[in-house]
Structure formats: C-alpha cells, structure tokens
Enzyme design. Structure first.
Site, PDB file in Angstrom:
ATOM      1  N   TYR A 108       0.714  -1.088   0.046  1.00 45.26           N
ATOM      2  CA  TYR A 108      -0.053  -0.067   0.016  1.00 45.26           C
ATOM      3  C   TYR A 108       0.915   1.325  -0.078  1.00 45.26           C
ATOM      4  CZ  TYR A 108      -4.702   2.554   1.211  1.00 45.26           C
ATOM      5  OH  TYR A 108      -5.597   3.249   0.963  1.00 45.26           O
TER       6      TYR A 108
ATOM      7  N   LYS B  88      -0.975  -0.946  -4.312  1.00 46.29           N
ATOM      8  CA  LYS B  88      -1.991  -0.108  -4.232  1.00 46.29           C
ATOM      9  C   LYS B  88      -1.851   1.224  -3.932  1.00 46.29           C
ATOM     10  CE  LYS B  88      -6.171   0.467  -1.357  1.00 46.29           C
ATOM     11  NZ  LYS B  88      -6.978   0.170  -0.288  1.00 46.29           N
TER      12      LYS B  88
END
Length: 288
Positions: A131, A156
C-alpha cells in the site's frame, strides 16, 4: 493472481459493548458476495485495521475466508510494527487467506533498504500487495526493486500523484511484466478512475461497494450521471471530517439495515445530519 471487477473492502462490525460482531461480519460479506466482487479485503483500512487487536484481526480474516468459501480471493490487512505484521500475516495464512495488503510500518521510517527488508519478511508468508501511502512512497526505481521481491504481487496507490504512479507503472511493467497488479486505492476511488484508466490502471478499491454494491457495480459498467450526481457529492460529504472515509461507510451499512456498530477511536461516527445527507445520496444513486 488475476483480479478483476470491483474490490470489496468490508467494514468490521462491533457490538454495542465493543466486541467484534462475527455474525454481522459474515452477513455483511455474504451480502457483498451476491454482487460478485473481484476479491474481499478483510481487516484493511475500511475495516479499521489500526483499531483491531491481533485476536480480532485473526477472527475477522477467518470469518471472511469461511464466508467466501473459495469463490473469490480473500486478502487480509497487515502492517505496523514488524512483529505485529508477521503475526497478522501468519494468522491470515493459517486462516486460508490468499494474500495480504501491506500497510506502512507506522512511526518508524527507515531507508529504502530497510523497507525492502520489511517487505521481504512479510511477503515470505503470503502473496503481498504493498500500500503506497503515508511513509511508503517509493520512487519508480525502488518500486521495481520491491516488485522483484518473491511474493510481492502488486501496488495499491493511496497517494494520488498521477505523474509518479504513471512512471512507476511504466517502469515495473517494463522490468517485471504485465502480471504485476496496480490499483487505485484513493478514498472513493471511483471519482479518480478516469485518470487511472488513462495510465493503464483498471483495478480499484470501492468503499461504496460495502454499503451500496448495486451502485458500485452500475458505475463499473458505466454511468456518467453516477459520477456527477452521486460520487462527487459523496466526496464533498466525506471531506467534511477526518476519518469520514470510514465512518460514512459504516453509516451506510447501518442505513442498509445491518447493525455494524460504531467506529472505534480515534475515528468518530458521522453526525446525524451527515448520515441523513448520505441516505439522500444513496437513494438518489439507486434511482440512477
């Protein structure tokens, strides 16, 4: 791992006395599965990952895996201090999860080499999506090195720097290949998907799917009016109070007839007038 469609990030329901409501979580995930998401990401940001104990995290992931029954991949949140991240990853593996969404190691910010070692340790346990947000903002060259780590399968983006993510996508696909996953992880990602699709990123996490999956699915299939008459007003509402990216989702689940309980501190529940505005937006979105 091939992911398609809307990615479902369920909330983590709590009882009135503050415990994890496993039966409500199972029903919440089951309702979402009826709308065929591409994957379930349990105990992640929308699931109040920072507020969960290790035992609660493990239980939430077990419920998600059991409810999904292998119909879609299940990812679990992991991150924070290395010891906690390793314990969360091991619990997710033991529960039968398919992968991890690796949150930043909070507070401690080391060198790129230090973060590479952090990722290497966690990704050895389960396939891992990194992330990009907060203290984790790799350069395109650093992203390529992270993508080379065995077990790292995707990135992400929670930053929204289109120039950076475009250069990162180009570098990773040139050096690693097209199988590496990228997805838009901004809050209410639908609002920015036009820009992300323009740079070749098709996957996105949908907070709306958690409380109005029919609206999220309709948007995936194409609706300009939803963008202008539902998502943009929703983002304005979300921007009123820090933490509303989660609080409004939980309020939306409650509006749908499922008592997901309150959010945990430091988040605050949405104000009554904002919940009323959310209800109006949902009704209008469904009418579209």
């Amino acid at each position: 791992m091939n992911l398609t469609g809307v990615l479902f990030f369920p909330v983590t329901p709590f009882t009135a006395s503050g415990e994890l409501a496993e039966d409500v979580l199972a029903e919440h995930i089951g309702r979402g599965l009826e709308h065929h998401p591409g994957a379930v990401f349990a105990a992640c940001g929308t699931g109040e990952f920072p507020a969960l104990s290790e035992a609660e995290h493990a239980a939430a992931v077990r419920v998600a895996v059991k409810t999904a029954r292998g119909t879609v991949p299940v990812f679990a949140g992991a991150g924070g201090p290395l010891g906690a991240a390793l314990a969360q990853a091991a619990a997710a593996r033991d529960a039968g999860a398919d992968g991890l969404l690796l949150m930043p190691p909070y507070l401690a910010k080391g060198t790129p080499e230090g973060f590479l070692a952090y990722v290497r340790a966690v990704a050895a346990i389960l396939p891992t999506v990194i992330y990009q947000r907060g203290s984790v903002v790799p350069t395109p060259e650093q992203a390529v090195e992270l993508a080379r780590v065995p077990g790292v399968i995707g990135l992400k983006d929670g930053l929204g720097d289109i120039d950076l993510i475009q250069r990162t996508v180009l570098a990773v696909r040139r050096e690693i290949g097209d199988d590496f996953l990228f997805f838009n992880g901004l809050p209410t990602a639908e609002l920015t998907m036009g820009a992300y699709r323009g740079i070749g990123v098709e996957l996105y996490s949908s907070a709306v799917f958690a409380f109005a999956p029919e609206i999220a699915t309709a948007f995936l299939n194409g609706s300009d009016r939803l963008l202008t008459e539902f998502y943009e007003p929703l983002v304005r509402l979300r921007s009123k109070v820090p933490g509303y990216a989660v609080s409004l989702v939980k309020a939306g689940v409650r509006l749908g007839g499922l008592d997901a309980g309150p959010v945990r501190p430091p988040l605050v529940d949405a104000a009554p007038e904002d919940v009323a505005e959310l209800a109006r937006l949902i009704e209008h979105g469904r009418s579209l």
